[in-house]
Write a protein that holds these residues in place. Structure first.
Motif, PDB file in Angstrom:
ATOM      1  N   ASP A   1      -4.531   8.126  -0.284  1.00 52.54           N
ATOM      2  CA  ASP A   1      -5.940   7.995  -0.689  1.00 52.54           C
ATOM      3  C   ASP A   1      -6.620   6.828   0.013  1.00 52.54           C
ATOM      4  O   ASP A   1      -7.823   6.827   0.217  1.00 52.54           O
ATOM      5  CB  ASP A   1      -6.113   7.944  -2.223  1.00 52.54           C
ATOM      6  N   HIS A   2      -5.813   5.844   0.428  1.00 50.84           N
ATOM      7  CA  HIS A   2      -6.386   4.711   1.153  1.00 50.84           C
ATOM      8  C   HIS A   2      -6.885   5.122   2.543  1.00 50.84           C
ATOM      9  O   HIS A   2      -7.729   4.447   3.124  1.00 50.84           O
ATOM     10  CB  HIS A   2      -5.355   3.597   1.275  1.00 50.84           C
ATOM     11  N   HIS A   3      -6.366   6.229   3.057  1.00 48.82           N
ATOM     12  CA  HIS A   3      -6.786   6.667   4.388  1.00 48.82           C
ATOM     13  C   HIS A   3      -7.898   7.701   4.336  1.00 48.82           C
ATOM     14  O   HIS A   3      -8.314   8.207   5.369  1.00 48.82           O
ATOM     15  CB  HIS A   3      -5.584   7.214   5.172  1.00 48.82           C
ATOM     16  N   GLN A   4      -8.362   8.031   3.165  1.00 47.58           N
ATOM     17  CA  GLN A   4      -9.513   8.921   3.075  1.00 47.58           C
ATOM     18  C   GLN A   4     -10.767   8.079   3.224  1.00 47.58           C
ATOM     19  O   GLN A   4     -10.846   6.979   2.676  1.00 47.58           O
ATOM     20  CB  GLN A   4      -9.531   9.672   1.727  1.00 47.58           C
ATOM     21  N   PRO A   5     -11.714   8.583   3.996  1.00 46.48           N
ATOM     22  CA  PRO A   5     -12.892   7.761   4.330  1.00 46.48           C
ATOM     23  C   PRO A   5     -13.622   7.237   3.101  1.00 46.48           C
ATOM     24  O   PRO A   5     -14.010   6.089   3.055  1.00 46.48           O
ATOM     25  CB  PRO A   5     -13.775   8.714   5.113  1.00 46.48           C
ATOM     26  N   LYS A   6     -13.829   8.063   2.111  1.00 43.47           N
ATOM     27  CA  LYS A   6     -14.556   7.588   0.935  1.00 43.47           C
ATOM     28  C   LYS A   6     -13.709   7.773  -0.309  1.00 43.47           C
ATOM     29  O   LYS A   6     -13.614   8.864  -0.847  1.00 43.47           O
ATOM     30  CB  LYS A   6     -15.854   8.396   0.769  1.00 43.47           C
ATOM     31  N   TYR A   7     -13.106   6.692  -0.730  1.00 41.47           N
ATOM     32  CA  TYR A   7     -12.399   6.806  -1.983  1.00 41.47           C
ATOM     33  C   TYR A   7     -13.287   6.191  -3.045  1.00 41.47           C
ATOM     34  O   TYR A   7     -13.975   5.203  -2.809  1.00 41.47           O
ATOM     35  CB  TYR A   7     -11.030   6.147  -1.935  1.00 41.47           C
ATOM     36  N   GLN A   8     -13.288   6.798  -4.206  1.00 44.78           N
ATOM     37  CA  GLN A   8     -14.135   6.292  -5.269  1.00 44.78           C
ATOM     38  C   GLN A   8     -13.287   5.616  -6.337  1.00 44.78           C
ATOM     39  O   GLN A   8     -12.085   5.760  -6.364  1.00 44.78           O
ATOM     40  CB  GLN A   8     -14.937   7.434  -5.882  1.00 44.78           C
ATOM     41  N   GLY A   9     -13.957   4.922  -7.222  1.00 45.71           N
ATOM     42  CA  GLY A   9     -13.247   4.293  -8.316  1.00 45.71           C
ATOM     43  C   GLY A   9     -12.795   2.905  -7.931  1.00 45.71           C
ATOM     44  O   GLY A   9     -12.806   2.530  -6.763  1.00 45.71           O
ATOM     45  N   ILE A  10     -12.429   2.144  -8.924  1.00 44.84           N
ATOM     46  CA  ILE A  10     -12.073   0.752  -8.706  1.00 44.84           C
ATOM     47  C   ILE A  10     -10.663   0.646  -8.144  1.00 44.84           C
ATOM     48  O   ILE A  10     -10.384  -0.150  -7.263  1.00 44.84           O
ATOM     49  CB  ILE A  10     -12.178  -0.030 -10.031  1.00 44.84           C
ATOM     50  N   PHE A  11      -9.782   1.491  -8.630  1.00 39.77           N
ATOM     51  CA  PHE A  11      -8.403   1.430  -8.162  1.00 39.77           C
ATOM     52  C   PHE A  11      -8.076   2.645  -7.311  1.00 39.77           C
ATOM     53  O   PHE A  11      -8.629   3.719  -7.490  1.00 39.77           O
ATOM     54  CB  PHE A  11      -7.443   1.382  -9.348  1.00 39.77           C
TER      55      PHE A  11
ATOM     56  N   HIS B   1      -6.674   1.318  12.659  1.00 46.13           N
ATOM     57  CA  HIS B   1      -5.616   1.911  11.828  1.00 46.13           C
ATOM     58  C   HIS B   1      -6.185   3.037  10.970  1.00 46.13           C
ATOM     59  O   HIS B   1      -5.562   4.069  10.784  1.00 46.13           O
ATOM     60  CB  HIS B   1      -4.978   0.848  10.934  1.00 46.13           C
ATOM     61  N   HIS B   2      -7.382   2.857  10.484  1.00 43.33           N
ATOM     62  CA  HIS B   2      -7.966   3.851   9.579  1.00 43.33           C
ATOM     63  C   HIS B   2      -8.593   5.047  10.292  1.00 43.33           C
ATOM     64  O   HIS B   2      -8.993   6.003   9.645  1.00 43.33           O
ATOM     65  CB  HIS B   2      -9.009   3.196   8.665  1.00 43.33           C
ATOM     66  N   LYS B   3      -8.671   4.966  11.611  1.00 45.24           N
ATOM     67  CA  LYS B   3      -9.143   6.140  12.354  1.00 45.24           C
ATOM     68  C   LYS B   3      -8.200   7.301  12.150  1.00 45.24           C
ATOM     69  O   LYS B   3      -8.588   8.455  12.234  1.00 45.24           O
ATOM     70  CB  LYS B   3      -9.224   5.807  13.849  1.00 45.24           C
ATOM     71  N   HIS B   4      -6.959   7.001  11.917  1.00 43.82           N
ATOM     72  CA  HIS B   4      -5.972   8.056  11.689  1.00 43.82           C
ATOM     73  C   HIS B   4      -5.987   8.402  10.208  1.00 43.82           C
ATOM     74  O   HIS B   4      -5.668   7.565   9.380  1.00 43.82           O
ATOM     75  CB  HIS B   4      -4.569   7.589  12.087  1.00 43.82           C
ATOM     76  N   LEU B   5      -6.393   9.610   9.904  1.00 46.51           N
ATOM     77  CA  LEU B   5      -6.461   9.985   8.499  1.00 46.51           C
ATOM     78  C   LEU B   5      -5.132  10.501   8.007  1.00 46.51           C
ATOM     79  O   LEU B   5      -4.919  10.655   6.811  1.00 46.51           O
ATOM     80  CB  LEU B   5      -7.537  11.064   8.274  1.00 46.51           C
ATOM     81  N   GLY B   6      -4.241  10.810   8.916  1.00 44.17           N
ATOM     82  CA  GLY B   6      -2.957  11.407   8.525  1.00 44.17           C
ATOM     83  C   GLY B   6      -1.839  10.401   8.510  1.00 44.17           C
ATOM     84  O   GLY B   6      -2.022   9.213   8.757  1.00 44.17           O
ATOM     85  N   LYS B   7      -0.676  10.939   8.250  1.00 39.92           N
ATOM     86  CA  LYS B   7       0.520  10.125   8.080  1.00 39.92           C
ATOM     87  C   LYS B   7       1.112   9.717   9.424  1.00 39.92           C
ATOM     88  O   LYS B   7       1.664   8.631   9.567  1.00 39.92           O
ATOM     89  CB  LYS B   7       1.495  10.995   7.284  1.00 39.92           C
ATOM     90  N   GLU B   8       0.990  10.622  10.426  1.00 35.55           N
ATOM     91  CA  GLU B   8       1.680  10.416  11.697  1.00 35.55           C
ATOM     92  C   GLU B   8       0.892   9.537  12.658  1.00 35.55           C
ATOM     93  O   GLU B   8      -0.279   9.258  12.451  1.00 35.55           O
ATOM     94  CB  GLU B   8       1.961  11.772  12.363  1.00 35.55           C
ATOM     95  N   ASP B   9       1.542   9.212  13.735  1.00 31.93           N
ATOM     96  CA  ASP B   9       1.041   8.378  14.839  1.00 31.93           C
ATOM     97  C   ASP B   9      -0.109   7.424  14.487  1.00 31.93           C
ATOM     98  O   ASP B   9      -1.205   7.546  15.004  1.00 31.93           O
ATOM     99  CB  ASP B   9       0.678   9.198  16.098  1.00 31.93           C
ATOM    100  N   GLY B  10       0.157   6.482  13.659  1.00 32.48           N
ATOM    101  CA  GLY B  10      -0.816   5.429  13.397  1.00 32.48           C
ATOM    102  C   GLY B  10      -0.644   4.300  14.387  1.00 32.48           C
ATOM    103  O   GLY B  10       0.255   4.309  15.220  1.00 32.48           O
ATOM    104  N   GLU B  11      -1.517   3.324  14.307  1.00 33.17           N
ATOM    105  CA  GLU B  11      -1.349   2.099  15.082  1.00 33.17           C
ATOM    106  C   GLU B  11      -1.886   0.946  14.245  1.00 33.17           C
ATOM    107  O   GLU B  11      -2.529   1.167  13.225  1.00 33.17           O
ATOM    108  CB  GLU B  11      -2.072   2.193  16.426  1.00 33.17           C
ATOM    109  N   CYS B  12      -1.608  -0.271  14.686  1.00 30.65           N
ATOM    110  CA  CYS B  12      -2.043  -1.472  13.982  1.00 30.65           C
ATOM    111  C   CYS B  12      -1.584  -1.493  12.518  1.00 30.65           C
ATOM    112  O   CYS B  12      -2.401  -1.471  11.588  1.00 30.65           O
ATOM    113  CB  CYS B  12      -3.556  -1.612  14.012  1.00 30.65           C
ATOM    114  N   PHE B  13      -0.303  -1.539  12.332  1.00 26.06           N
ATOM    115  CA  PHE B  13       0.220  -1.546  10.976  1.00 26.06           C
ATOM    116  C   PHE B  13       0.255  -2.953  10.378  1.00 26.06           C
ATOM    117  O   PHE B  13       0.424  -3.112   9.183  1.00 26.06           O
ATOM    118  CB  PHE B  13       1.627  -0.948  10.942  1.00 26.06           C
ATOM    119  N   GLY B  14       0.130  -3.951  11.221  1.00 27.69           N
ATOM    120  CA  GLY B  14       0.190  -5.321  10.720  1.00 27.69           C
ATOM    121  C   GLY B  14      -1.110  -5.688  10.030  1.00 27.69           C
ATOM    122  O   GLY B  14      -2.037  -4.886   9.943  1.00 27.69           O
TER     123      GLY B  14
END
Ligand SMILES: [Zn+2]
Ligand SMILES: [Zn+2]
Ligand SMILES: [Zn+2]
Length: 152
Positions: free
Chosen positions: A39-49, A125-138
């Motif tokens: 859910d953190h990788h979805q562009p618009k997450y709603q709610g406080i948590f 890092h957030h350009k990648h919406l999926g689980k695979e091939d991400g970058e900038c994990f630090g």
């Protein structure tokens, strides 16, 4: 002398936590526990948590144990490892959740090149919406290519 060693342990733990975070983000959050991070990788997450906040709890557990065993039967090095983890957690929260994701509007006019570069790297890092091939994990360590003179 003892105090210097203790402070050193805290600083070292803080630095190591960046590596731990990188590995956890890459191999656990984008691996086995992706369903918590998704859910953190979805562009618009709603709610406080978001489900992703579960990782704060997960990281708090070793810290709490270290605080417990770090004062029993007397103050020892473990306490300062726990402090290093706590400080890293606070820095992570301020940078990732407040500065980058604006969960609170505390730092809206940041111009510091390091912080701007850091924010840019995490946006990548957030350009990648999926689980695979991400970058900038630090988080706090930013590759040089993300730095540009301010104003560009
Ligand atoms: Zn991620
Ligand atoms: Zn993020
Ligand atoms: Zn992320």
């Amino acid at each position: 002398m003892e105090y210097l060693i203790y402070a050193g342990i805290t600083v070292l733990t803080f630095l190591l936590m960046e590596g731990v975070t990188w590995c956890t983000h890459k191999f656990v959050m984008h691996g086995l526990l992706w369903y918590l991070h998704e859910d953190h990788h979805q562009p618009k997450y709603q709610g406080i948590f978001e489900k992703n906040d579960a990782f704060f709890v997960i990281f708090a557990i070793p810290s709490i144990l270290l605080f417990y065993f770090g004062v029993n039967p007397e103050i020892n090095g473990l306490l300062f490892v726990g402090l290093g983890i706590l400080f890293y957690g606070i820095a992570y929260f301020l940078v990732h959740d407040v500065l980058i994701h604006r969960r609170f509007k505390w730092f809206d006019n940041v111009k510091n090149p390091y912080l701007v570069g850091l924010r840019k790297a995490h946006k990548v890092h957030h350009k990648h919406l999926g689980k695979e091939d991400g970058e900038c994990f630090g988080m706090l360590y930013v590759p040089k290519k993300y730095f540009q003179p301010v104003g560009k």
